[in-house]
Design an enzyme around this catalytic site. Structure first.
Site, PDB file in Angstrom:
ATOM      1  N   HIS A 146      -3.334   6.644   2.802  1.00 36.86           N
ATOM      2  CA  HIS A 146      -3.682   5.456   2.445  1.00 36.86           C
ATOM      3  C   HIS A 146      -5.208   5.226   2.707  1.00 36.86           C
ATOM      4  CE1 HIS A 146      -4.187   1.641   1.334  1.00 36.86           C
ATOM      5  NE2 HIS A 146      -3.799   0.982   2.555  1.00 36.86           N
ATOM      6  N   CYS A 191       0.750  -1.109  -0.146  1.00 37.48           N
ATOM      7  CA  CYS A 191       0.204  -0.124   0.058  1.00 37.48           C
ATOM      8  C   CYS A 191       0.942   1.237   0.180  1.00 37.48           C
ATOM      9  CB  CYS A 191      -0.952  -0.094   1.113  1.00 37.48           C
ATOM     10  SG  CYS A 191      -1.971  -1.538   1.282  1.00 37.48           S
ATOM     11  N   ASN A 220      -9.949  -0.487   0.217  1.00 35.95           N
ATOM     12  CA  ASN A 220      -8.472  -0.537  -0.045  1.00 35.95           C
ATOM     13  C   ASN A 220      -8.002  -0.907  -1.335  1.00 35.95           C
ATOM     14  OD1 ASN A 220      -5.695  -0.626   0.410  1.00 35.95           O
ATOM     15  ND2 ASN A 220      -5.841  -1.525   2.529  1.00 35.95           N
TER      16      ASN A 220
END
Ligand code: ACO
Length: 322
Positions: free
Chosen positions: A249, A111, A279
Site C-alpha cells: 500500500h 486502504c 496515498n
C-alpha cells in the site's frame, strides 16, 4: 483450482498537485512532505467522481482482457468515497459498461479495500459460483480532505486501479489473508454522518474530514503488515528470497523501509510509486500493480506479494504466482 489476474488497469485524474502547490495553501514544504512520506505529487479530481474513475478502469480491464461485458459474472468496487450511500459504485459501473449479467456490490475496507475485494472474488470463483470478475479500488479522497489541515492534506490523492480475474488451473493466487482490528477504529476516520434531522441539532461537520492519529497508524501499519506477510509466506511455504516483487500500500516510504527491514526483503523489491500519486487508499495497490505490469516487469510464474493496511483498522496480504 485457483484464480488468476488476466489483466490490470488504472485511471487517474489529469490534474497534478505538487507539494509546492500544497505549500501555497498550508504551512508546509516540499522538503517536509518528501522526507516524511516520499510523496512528491498527487492527482486531484476536478469534477470526476469515484464512479467515473471506476468506469474508466473497468472499460480498460475488459478491453485488455478481450472480454465482452455481457460475459462478466461479478463486479466488486472497493471504496470509502462512493458517489452515493446508495446505489453502490459497482452498480453504476455495471450500467456504464453494460455488464447486464453480472452481480455488483461494493466493499469498504479503506486502504485494504482492494485486498478484501480480491479475496471475496477469489472465494466465489474457487467455489465454482462465478467464472470471472472485475475488481476495482476507486477513490476521490479529496472529498474528505480538510485543505487547512497540513497533517493530513499532504498525504492523499485520487485514482482508481483494478484487475480482471478468472478461474485458473495453473498459476494464480497461492495464499492470502485479510484481517481487522476494530478495537482501534478511531485512530483513522473519515466521512462521519450524524443521525441528524429536523429534531436534532448536532454539529459534526469536523468529523466529515480525514481524522488521523498518524503515529498510531504508523505503528499499526508496521506491525500488522509484517505479521501478515510472515503468516502468508509461512503458510505457503515460500521464502522471502523467492519473491520477485512486493506491491505495498502506497502510504509512506518510511513505513515501507521499516517493513522491508523487519522482513529481510530488500527495499528494491518493493514497487513504489507514491511519489507520483500519494496515498490513493483502495486504489493504491492496483495502480502500482498495473504500473509494474505495463512496464512488462511481470513474467508468468513470478511470485508477487501484495500487502496493505488501512482504516478499520484493516490489513490484507496476497501471494500470487503471476
Ligand atoms: N508540514 C510541515 N510540518 C508538519 C506537517 C506538514 N505537512 N504535518 C505535521 N507537521 C508538523 C507537526 O505539526 C509537528 O510539529 P510540532 O513538533 O511543532 O508539533 C511535527 O511536524 C511532527 O508531527 P508528527 O505528526 O509527529 O509527524 P510524524 O513524524 O509522525 O509524521 C506522518 C506524520 C507522515 C503523517 C506519519 O505519522 C505517518 O506517515 N503516519 C502514517 C499515516 C498513514 O499512512 N496514513 C494512511 C493510512 S491508510 C488509510 O486507510 C487512509
Amino acid at each position: 483450482m485457483t484464480t488468476r489476474i488476466i489483466a490490470t488497469g488504472a485511471y487517474v485524474p489529469e490534474q497534478v498537485i505538487t507539494n509546492d502547490d500544497i505549500a501555497k495553501v498550508v504551512d508546509t514544504s516540499d522538503e517536509w512532505i518528501a522526507k516524511r512520506t516520499g510523496i512528491k505529487e498527487r492527482r486531484i479530481s476536478s469534477g470526476e467522481n469515484t464512479s467515473m474513475l471506476a468506469v474508466k478502469t473497468a472499460r480498460q480491464l475488459l478491453e485488455r482482457a478481450g472480454v465482452e461485458a455481457e460475459t462478466l459474472d461479478l463486479i466488486i468496487v472497493a471504496s470509502i468515497t462512493a458517489d452515493y450511500a446508495t446505489p453502490a459504485t459497482s452498480c453504476i459501473v455495471q450500467k456504464e459498461i453494460g455488464a447486464t449479467n453480472a452481480v455488483a456490490f461494493d466493499v469498504s475496507a479503506a486502504c485494504s479495500g482492494f485486498m478484501f475485494a480480491l479475496s471475496i472474488a477469489d472465494k466465489y470463483i474457487r467455489a465454482g459460483m462465478y467464472n470471472n470478475a472485475v475488481v476495482i479500488g476507486a477513490e476521490t479522497l479529496s472529498k474528505y480532505i480538510d485543505w487547512s489541515d497540513r497533517s493530513t492534506c499532504v498525504l492523499f490523492g485520487d485514482g482508481a486501479g483494478g484487475a480482471y480475474i478468472e478461474k485458473s488451473e495453473t498459476d494464480g493466487i497461492i495464499k492470502e489473508e485479510i484481517g481487522t482490528k476494530g478495537e482501534i477504529y478511531d485512530i483513522l476516520t473519515a466521512g462521519y454522518t450524524a443521525s441528524t434531522g429536523a429534531f436534532n441539532n448536532y454539529n459534526t461537520d469536523h468529523l466529515w474530514y480525514v481524522n488521523m492519529n498518524g503515529r498510531e497508524v504508523f505503528k499499526f501499519a508496521t506491525k500488522s503488515v509484517v505479521k501478515s506477510v510472515e503468516r502468508v509466506l509461512s503458510d505457503a511455504g515460500v521464502s522471502v528470497d523467492s519473491l520477485k516483487y512486493v506491491v505495498p500500500h502506497q502510504a509512506n516510504t518510511r513505513i515501507v523501509e521499516i517493513i522491508s527491514h523487519k522482513l529481510g526483503i530488500p527495499y528494491e523489491k518493493f514497487y513504489i510509486n507514491m511519489d507520483k500519486y500519494g496515498n490513493t487508499s483502495s486504489a493504491s495497490i492496483p495502480i502500482a500493480l498495473n504500473e509494474l505490469n505495463e512496464k512488462g516487469l511481470l513474467k508468468r510464474g513470478d511470485k508477487i506479494l501484495l500487502t496493505g493496511f488501512g482504516g478499520g483498522m484493516t490489513w490484507g496480504t496476497m501471494l500470487i504466482s503471476w
